[in-house]
Design an enzyme around this catalytic site. Sequence first.
Site, PDB file in Angstrom:
ATOM      1  CB  CYS A 131      37.404  22.626  48.375  1.00 47.86           C
ATOM      2  SG  CYS A 131      39.221  22.923  48.089  1.00 47.86           S
ATOM      3  CG  HIS A 139      36.678  23.941  52.336  1.00 43.93           C
ATOM      4  ND1 HIS A 139      37.458  22.891  52.411  1.00 43.93           N
ATOM      5  CD2 HIS A 139      37.200  24.923  51.365  1.00 43.93           C
ATOM      6  CE1 HIS A 139      38.347  23.195  51.650  1.00 43.93           C
ATOM      7  NE2 HIS A 139      38.593  24.250  51.016  1.00 43.93           N
ATOM      8  CG  ASN A 194      42.168  23.961  51.239  1.00 41.01           C
ATOM      9  OD1 ASN A 194      41.524  22.899  51.380  1.00 41.01           O
ATOM     10  ND2 ASN A 194      41.699  25.074  50.413  1.00 41.01           N
TER      11      ASN A 194
HETATM   12  N1  COA Z   1      55.355  33.749  52.755  1.00 42.28           N
HETATM   13  C1  COA Z   1      55.725  34.963  52.789  1.00 42.28           C
HETATM   14  N2  COA Z   1      55.434  35.804  51.935  1.00 42.28           N
HETATM   15  C2  COA Z   1      54.485  35.496  50.824  1.00 42.28           C
HETATM   16  C3  COA Z   1      53.969  34.351  50.940  1.00 42.28           C
HETATM   17  C4  COA Z   1      54.218  33.240  51.705  1.00 42.28           C
HETATM   18  N3  COA Z   1      53.970  31.957  51.980  1.00 42.28           N
HETATM   19  N4  COA Z   1      53.006  34.060  49.942  1.00 42.28           N
HETATM   20  C5  COA Z   1      53.036  35.309  49.276  1.00 42.28           C
HETATM   21  N5  COA Z   1      53.895  35.959  50.061  1.00 42.28           N
HETATM   22  C6  COA Z   1      54.011  37.562  49.637  1.00 42.28           C
HETATM   23  C7  COA Z   1      53.935  37.851  48.077  1.00 42.28           C
HETATM   24  O1  COA Z   1      54.936  37.568  47.373  1.00 42.28           O
HETATM   25  C8  COA Z   1      53.439  39.331  48.311  1.00 42.28           C
HETATM   26  O2  COA Z   1      54.624  39.785  48.246  1.00 42.28           O
HETATM   27  P1  COA Z   1      55.150  41.326  47.500  1.00 42.28           P
HETATM   28  O3  COA Z   1      53.869  42.349  48.130  1.00 42.28           O
HETATM   29  O4  COA Z   1      56.248  41.746  47.734  1.00 42.28           O
HETATM   30  O5  COA Z   1      54.594  40.878  45.994  1.00 42.28           O
HETATM   31  C9  COA Z   1      52.916  39.571  49.452  1.00 42.28           C
HETATM   32  O6  COA Z   1      52.923  38.344  50.302  1.00 42.28           O
HETATM   33  C10 COA Z   1      51.237  39.742  49.440  1.00 42.28           C
HETATM   34  O7  COA Z   1      50.737  38.481  48.664  1.00 42.28           O
HETATM   35  P2  COA Z   1      49.352  38.497  48.304  1.00 42.28           P
HETATM   36  O8  COA Z   1      49.149  37.274  47.650  1.00 42.28           O
HETATM   37  O9  COA Z   1      48.676  39.752  47.921  1.00 42.28           O
HETATM   38  O10 COA Z   1      48.707  38.106  49.581  1.00 42.28           O
HETATM   39  P3  COA Z   1      47.260  38.033  50.264  1.00 42.28           P
HETATM   40  O11 COA Z   1      47.246  38.851  51.391  1.00 42.28           O
HETATM   41  O12 COA Z   1      46.167  37.839  49.330  1.00 42.28           O
HETATM   42  O13 COA Z   1      47.506  36.491  51.030  1.00 42.28           O
HETATM   43  C11 COA Z   1      46.746  34.214  50.519  1.00 42.28           C
HETATM   44  C12 COA Z   1      47.564  35.334  50.121  1.00 42.28           C
HETATM   45  C13 COA Z   1      47.143  33.035  49.287  1.00 42.28           C
HETATM   46  C14 COA Z   1      46.921  33.736  51.691  1.00 42.28           C
HETATM   47  C15 COA Z   1      45.170  34.830  50.418  1.00 42.28           C
HETATM   48  O14 COA Z   1      45.125  35.357  48.860  1.00 42.28           O
HETATM   49  C16 COA Z   1      44.077  33.533  50.125  1.00 42.28           C
HETATM   50  O15 COA Z   1      44.121  33.179  51.189  1.00 42.28           O
HETATM   51  N6  COA Z   1      43.456  33.322  49.148  1.00 42.28           N
HETATM   52  C17 COA Z   1      42.534  32.288  49.067  1.00 42.28           C
HETATM   53  C18 COA Z   1      43.504  30.830  48.792  1.00 42.28           C
HETATM   54  C19 COA Z   1      42.294  29.775  49.199  1.00 42.28           C
HETATM   55  O16 COA Z   1      41.842  29.684  50.274  1.00 42.28           O
HETATM   56  N7  COA Z   1      42.428  29.048  47.871  1.00 42.28           N
HETATM   57  C20 COA Z   1      41.616  27.627  48.165  1.00 42.28           C
HETATM   58  C21 COA Z   1      40.140  28.056  47.975  1.00 42.28           C
HETATM   59  S1  COA Z   1      39.421  26.395  48.118  1.00 42.28           S
END
Ligand code: COA
Length: 331
Positions: free
Chosen positions: A116, A258, A288
Site C-alpha cells: 500500500c 491511504h 482499500n
Molecule cells: N462480517 C461479520 N463478522 C466478521 C467479519 C465480517 N466481514 N469479519 C470478521 N468478523 C467477526 C469475527 O469472526 C469475530 O467474531 P468472533 O468474535 O465471534 O470470533 C468478530 O467479527 C471480531 O473479529 P476481529 O477480527 O477481532 O474484528 P476487529 O474489530 O479487529 O475488525 C478488521 C476486523 C479487519 C476490520 C480490523 O481488524 C481492521 O480493520 N484491521 C486493519 C486491516 C487493514 O486495514 N489492513 C490493510 C492495511 S494496509
Amino acid sequence: MIPTIARITGTGRGLPARIFTNDDFASIGVETSDEWIVERTGIRERRIAAESETTCWMAAAASRSAMSKAGVTSGEIDVIILSTATPDRLLPATAVDLQAELGATRAAAFDVSAACSGWLYGLTIAEGMIASGAIDTALVVGAEKMSAIIDWTDRSTCVLFGDGAGAVIVQRNKAGEKAGILSTFMRSDGCLADLLYRPHGGAAHPMTKEIVENRSHLVRMAGREVFKHAVREMSEAADRALDSAKLRGADIDLLVPHQANKRIIEATAKHAGIPMSKVYVNVDRFGNTSSASIPIALDEVIEKKIVGPGSTVMMVAFGAGFTWASAIIRL
Ligand code: COA
C-alpha cells in the site's frame, strides 16, 4: 521556503465499472452485513474489475488522464514507475506492458513492490531520479486488482479491498517554481511480514495443486495486529514528513491518507493535529485499493477543487511488509 526539485503536473484515475456493495456479499455466500463492515471500516462499496479490466488496463486509463491534464505526450515520458501488489504476470513487470500500451518509446519502466505504500515509494524514486539529473518527466502509477489475490471465502479480509488505479506525472521544476514536493519519508520492518502476506506461490514455494486447494497463495492477515501497527506507523510517517518540511499539522490544507479503514484514518489525523474537516476520505466508495488509493484520492480532490494551486497536501501510507511512507506537496 524549501526549494523544490519536482512537482506533480497532472493526475488521473482508472476504475472498473462494476460497483460491489456490502449487501452484494450475501449473493456470493459470505456471511457478513453492511452494518458490521461500515462500523468497523467505513467501507460501503468497492469497485471489482472484470476479467478484461487488468492491472495494466486500469493503469493505462489513469495514465492517459494524468498525461492529458499535464499536457505530456507518451514520447516525453522518461520513466514509468508502477506500484502494484497485483502484477498481471510475474514476468515481465506490468510497467513494461503499460509502456507498450501507451507507446512510451523513450521510457524506462519498472514495478515497485511495497504494497500500500508503493505509490509514495514511487513518487520518492521519481523525485530522486529528477534530482540526479537522470530524467525530467516520470509517470508514477499505483494500480491494483486486489480482487484477484483475496480469499473470497475469508470474510475478515475479502470485505476490505477493491480494485483501481491512480497516476500522476512528475516533472522537473522550473527555477523559482513554488509548487513541488516539500518532503518525503519511507520506512520498513520486514520482521512483521507474516502479519499480512501471501504465504505460498512465489519462488520459495512455487504454485502446486495443494497450494491452490488450501488457498495459501491468497492474502492472509492478522487484522487486529495490522490495525495497531497501521495507526502507529502512519502517525510516525506523518511526524517525519512534517519535520522534514518544517511544518506543523496546522499548516496542512488537506490530509490525503491511504484509504484502508476510516478508524485508522481518524487516528492518524488526530495524532497529526489535523481536524477531520481537512481529511479526504473515499474508503466508503472504493475500499482499500492498496497503492492506488492515494493517487485516486489525489485526483478526486483536485478535480473537485477541494485543493488547488498553492494548497499544501500531506499524504501518508502503510502496508504489507510492513512498509510506511509519507510526502508533503505544494500544488
Ligand atoms: N462480517 C461479520 N463478522 C466478521 C467479519 C465480517 N466481514 N469479519 C470478521 N468478523 C467477526 C469475527 O469472526 C469475530 O467474531 P468472533 O468474535 O465471534 O470470533 C468478530 O467479527 C471480531 O473479529 P476481529 O477480527 O477481532 O474484528 P476487529 O474489530 O479487529 O475488525 C478488521 C476486523 C479487519 C476490520 C480490523 O481488524 C481492521 O480493520 N484491521 C486493519 C486491516 C487493514 O486495514 N489492513 C490493510 C492495511 S494496509
